[in-house]
Enzyme design. Sequence first.
Site, PDB file in Angstrom:
ATOM      1  N   HIS A 187     -21.338   3.194  46.004  1.00 34.79           N
ATOM      2  CA  HIS A 187     -21.512   4.583  45.625  1.00 34.79           C
ATOM      3  C   HIS A 187     -21.263   5.422  47.012  1.00 34.79           C
ATOM      4  O   HIS A 187     -20.383   6.381  46.957  1.00 34.79           O
ATOM      5  CB  HIS A 187     -22.683   5.080  44.897  1.00 34.79           C
ATOM      6  CG  HIS A 187     -22.822   4.278  43.378  1.00 34.79           C
ATOM      7  ND1 HIS A 187     -21.737   4.513  42.434  1.00 34.79           N
ATOM      8  CD2 HIS A 187     -23.466   3.312  42.862  1.00 34.79           C
ATOM      9  CE1 HIS A 187     -22.343   3.701  41.519  1.00 34.79           C
ATOM     10  NE2 HIS A 187     -23.109   3.033  41.731  1.00 34.79           N
ATOM     11  N   ARG A 292      -4.977   4.859  36.164  1.00 37.31           N
ATOM     12  CA  ARG A 292      -5.774   3.832  35.705  1.00 37.31           C
ATOM     13  C   ARG A 292      -6.305   4.250  34.250  1.00 37.31           C
ATOM     14  O   ARG A 292      -7.576   4.689  34.273  1.00 37.31           O
ATOM     15  CB  ARG A 292      -6.921   3.587  36.587  1.00 37.31           C
ATOM     16  CG  ARG A 292      -6.517   3.490  38.270  1.00 37.31           C
ATOM     17  CD  ARG A 292      -7.724   3.124  38.903  1.00 37.31           C
ATOM     18  NE  ARG A 292      -7.397   2.295  40.125  1.00 37.31           N
ATOM     19  CZ  ARG A 292      -7.315   3.496  41.146  1.00 37.31           C
ATOM     20  NH1 ARG A 292      -7.336   4.685  41.021  1.00 37.31           N
ATOM     21  NH2 ARG A 292      -6.944   2.944  42.319  1.00 37.31           N
ATOM     22  N   ARG A 328      -0.699   2.786  33.909  1.00 35.68           N
ATOM     23  CA  ARG A 328      -0.753   1.432  33.723  1.00 35.68           C
ATOM     24  C   ARG A 328      -1.549   1.140  32.347  1.00 35.68           C
ATOM     25  O   ARG A 328      -2.717   1.867  31.993  1.00 35.68           O
ATOM     26  CB  ARG A 328      -1.826   0.869  34.793  1.00 35.68           C
ATOM     27  CG  ARG A 328      -2.295  -0.553  34.649  1.00 35.68           C
ATOM     28  CD  ARG A 328      -3.032  -1.067  35.978  1.00 35.68           C
ATOM     29  NE  ARG A 328      -4.356  -0.634  36.165  1.00 35.68           N
ATOM     30  CZ  ARG A 328      -5.084  -0.796  37.002  1.00 35.68           C
ATOM     31  NH1 ARG A 328      -4.408  -1.399  38.223  1.00 35.68           N
ATOM     32  NH2 ARG A 328      -6.378  -0.243  37.247  1.00 35.68           N
ATOM     33  N   GLU A 426      -0.067  -8.841  40.880  1.00 35.21           N
ATOM     34  CA  GLU A 426      -0.954  -8.842  41.711  1.00 35.21           C
ATOM     35  C   GLU A 426      -1.790 -10.364  41.474  1.00 35.21           C
ATOM     36  O   GLU A 426      -2.904 -10.261  41.624  1.00 35.21           O
ATOM     37  CB  GLU A 426      -2.164  -7.963  40.747  1.00 35.21           C
ATOM     38  CG  GLU A 426      -1.941  -7.768  39.449  1.00 35.21           C
ATOM     39  CD  GLU A 426      -2.678  -6.580  38.858  1.00 35.21           C
ATOM     40  OE1 GLU A 426      -3.834  -6.130  39.417  1.00 35.21           O
ATOM     41  OE2 GLU A 426      -2.624  -6.259  37.585  1.00 35.21           O
ATOM     42  N   ASN A 449      -5.076  -5.193  45.955  1.00 38.58           N
ATOM     43  CA  ASN A 449      -6.439  -5.515  45.921  1.00 38.58           C
ATOM     44  C   ASN A 449      -6.690  -6.889  45.241  1.00 38.58           C
ATOM     45  O   ASN A 449      -7.393  -7.714  45.642  1.00 38.58           O
ATOM     46  CB  ASN A 449      -7.404  -4.539  45.282  1.00 38.58           C
ATOM     47  CG  ASN A 449      -7.214  -3.188  45.776  1.00 38.58           C
ATOM     48  OD1 ASN A 449      -6.744  -2.936  46.987  1.00 38.58           O
ATOM     49  ND2 ASN A 449      -7.480  -2.203  45.095  1.00 38.58           N
ATOM     50  N   ASP A 450      -6.335  -7.059  43.940  1.00 41.26           N
ATOM     51  CA  ASP A 450      -6.204  -8.419  43.168  1.00 41.26           C
ATOM     52  C   ASP A 450      -5.363  -9.327  43.987  1.00 41.26           C
ATOM     53  O   ASP A 450      -5.954 -10.750  43.981  1.00 41.26           O
ATOM     54  CB  ASP A 450      -5.925  -8.079  41.622  1.00 41.26           C
ATOM     55  CG  ASP A 450      -7.206  -7.780  40.767  1.00 41.26           C
ATOM     56  OD1 ASP A 450      -8.457  -8.184  41.229  1.00 41.26           O
ATOM     57  OD2 ASP A 450      -7.091  -6.837  39.862  1.00 41.26           O
ATOM     58  N   ARG A 460     -13.488  -9.902  45.974  1.00 41.37           N
ATOM     59  CA  ARG A 460     -13.526  -8.702  46.818  1.00 41.37           C
ATOM     60  C   ARG A 460     -14.748  -7.612  46.833  1.00 41.37           C
ATOM     61  O   ARG A 460     -14.740  -6.766  47.556  1.00 41.37           O
ATOM     62  CB  ARG A 460     -12.098  -7.882  46.580  1.00 41.37           C
ATOM     63  CG  ARG A 460     -11.939  -7.492  45.268  1.00 41.37           C
ATOM     64  CD  ARG A 460     -10.690  -6.647  45.111  1.00 41.37           C
ATOM     65  NE  ARG A 460     -10.218  -6.350  43.550  1.00 41.37           N
ATOM     66  CZ  ARG A 460     -10.204  -5.055  43.183  1.00 41.37           C
ATOM     67  NH1 ARG A 460     -10.724  -4.353  43.771  1.00 41.37           N
ATOM     68  NH2 ARG A 460      -9.993  -5.184  41.791  1.00 41.37           N
ATOM     69  N   CYS A 497       0.550  -0.244  45.099  1.00 45.43           N
ATOM     70  CA  CYS A 497      -0.292   0.669  44.619  1.00 45.43           C
ATOM     71  C   CYS A 497      -1.887   0.415  45.223  1.00 45.43           C
ATOM     72  O   CYS A 497      -2.735   0.969  44.498  1.00 45.43           O
ATOM     73  CB  CYS A 497      -0.314   0.969  43.042  1.00 45.43           C
ATOM     74  SG  CYS A 497      -0.577  -0.240  42.192  1.00 45.43           S
TER      75      CYS A 497
END
Length: 553
Positions: A187, A292, A328, A426, A449-450, A460, A497
Amino acid sequence: MEVATGKSILKGIAIGRMHVFKSEGDAVQKESELSQPEEWKRFQTAVEKAQAQLRDLYDKALEEVGEEQAAIFDVHQQLLEDEDYTDAVKNIIATQGATAEYATQTTGANFAKTFASMEDEYFRARSADIEDISRRVVNILTGREDSIESDEPFILVADDLTPSQTVSLDKSKLLGFVTRYGSSNSHTAILARTMNIPALIGVDINDSWDGQMGIIDGYNACVYADPTDELLKAMEEKHANDVEQTALLQKLKNKPNQTLDGKEIKVYANIGNVADVGLVLQNDAQGIGLFRSEFIYLEAPDFPTEDEQFEVYKQVAETMGGKQVIIRTLDLGADKQAPYFKLTKEENPALGLRAIRISLTRPDLFKTQLRAILRASAFGMVSLMFPMIISVDEVRRAKAILEECKQELKDEGQSFSAVQVGIMIETPASVMIADELAQEVDFFSMGTNDLTQYTLAIDRQNAELDDFYDPHHPAILRMIKHVVDAAHRHGIWAGICGELGADLDLTETFLRMGVDELSVSPGAVLPLRHEIRNLDLQQEIKSDLAKEFEDLF
């Protein structure tokens, strides 16, 4: 002078007095002098006050950091209403003659340990939330304060911070963070990126720093306590230069994203909700490259209706004024869980029922979302893309359902416009069949990321693996090049992205690869645009990474 190192969340310089934050002691009285019904009533009253505080925090977070981050306080309110949690508190009060604060603290500790030991990433993350809500109730019961206040701008130093503590901060006085614990996805880290302030995690902090002049050097991932006059002067000059550069970036608004030799690339922004659109416009992104949509589901107590989703998509499309908005479709599962979906617990949820797999196995749910997106397309330039694709069959099945929705809307007399259809690349599987997939869609968007997680076999979100997680790994960059080439062979565009899109060390590499679009967080748009406009691809390769992969171009 004392120097400590850590991991930098955001590059930049922060200079100011350091405030070392320590939560008040955990000791509470166990034995109660009241009756059991009286203690239970104390707990219920404290919970009501805690709920009111959480509603206020939600409103504050919504205004300051957006709906995506504010949603955590909805989760906290739900946890306080959980029957298992409240029954455990009631039982301790009844069987041990305990005070409400002792029962709450004990229940919180027990539940936190239980959640932390679970394999499911979503439930492990709830461990910290359980501790946060329990601390809130205990503080109300004991009259303790757990706030962070200062009369002057300050650098905050702490072991770690809860969501409540981070949102409660006076952001106008916060210069930067230094924490002992936390990960890049904590956070604290998310808040630092949202506020665009320097932050270090994993620092061996010292209580003696409290009140001392401090410097966070986000470029070199270190913090200086009680710096020398010479160092202070040098850092002040560097900070002044950063401020000047930020002002210069604002002058890039409305200018083309074009290299010195005329190469153009689209620079879009990623969002999680309507509240983020203001930041997109403020930073002059050309469009939204990743909406998202799963956060609509995560923030809802039950399945959002077609009309509820339509109103959200419509508002974003209208506000963007004809600029492209790529939505998405639902990407739930793994670490993103909505309880009302009642997904079966999985041993490895990152490899389980998630994203397009949920949509294809629940076609009615999928059609509700697709119909809402199609209806919103009448109000702007809306496109959609399917996440976590691994086969041509998945794309064809998804497109078939989309066609069913179009026919239904036509039969009902509902308006909609033509929408581009793309997919997220991904997984290594989608990379390897990129040529076949390119014949089915209008564009690719690479979720790095994925893609990095699945290619390197590294979670990750596991902070202990940060040293092994390498998004610059040659395999990742070669995959990106392979996907771009496949897209261009079949006349479609390919963008990025994921987090790598904002990595300025890779901007030259991506442009030389032929990447057509980069979609990044709104705050990263102008720095990225500045980097693009200072590149000359006709000249000698500048960056070390680009040189390393020169043979790919």
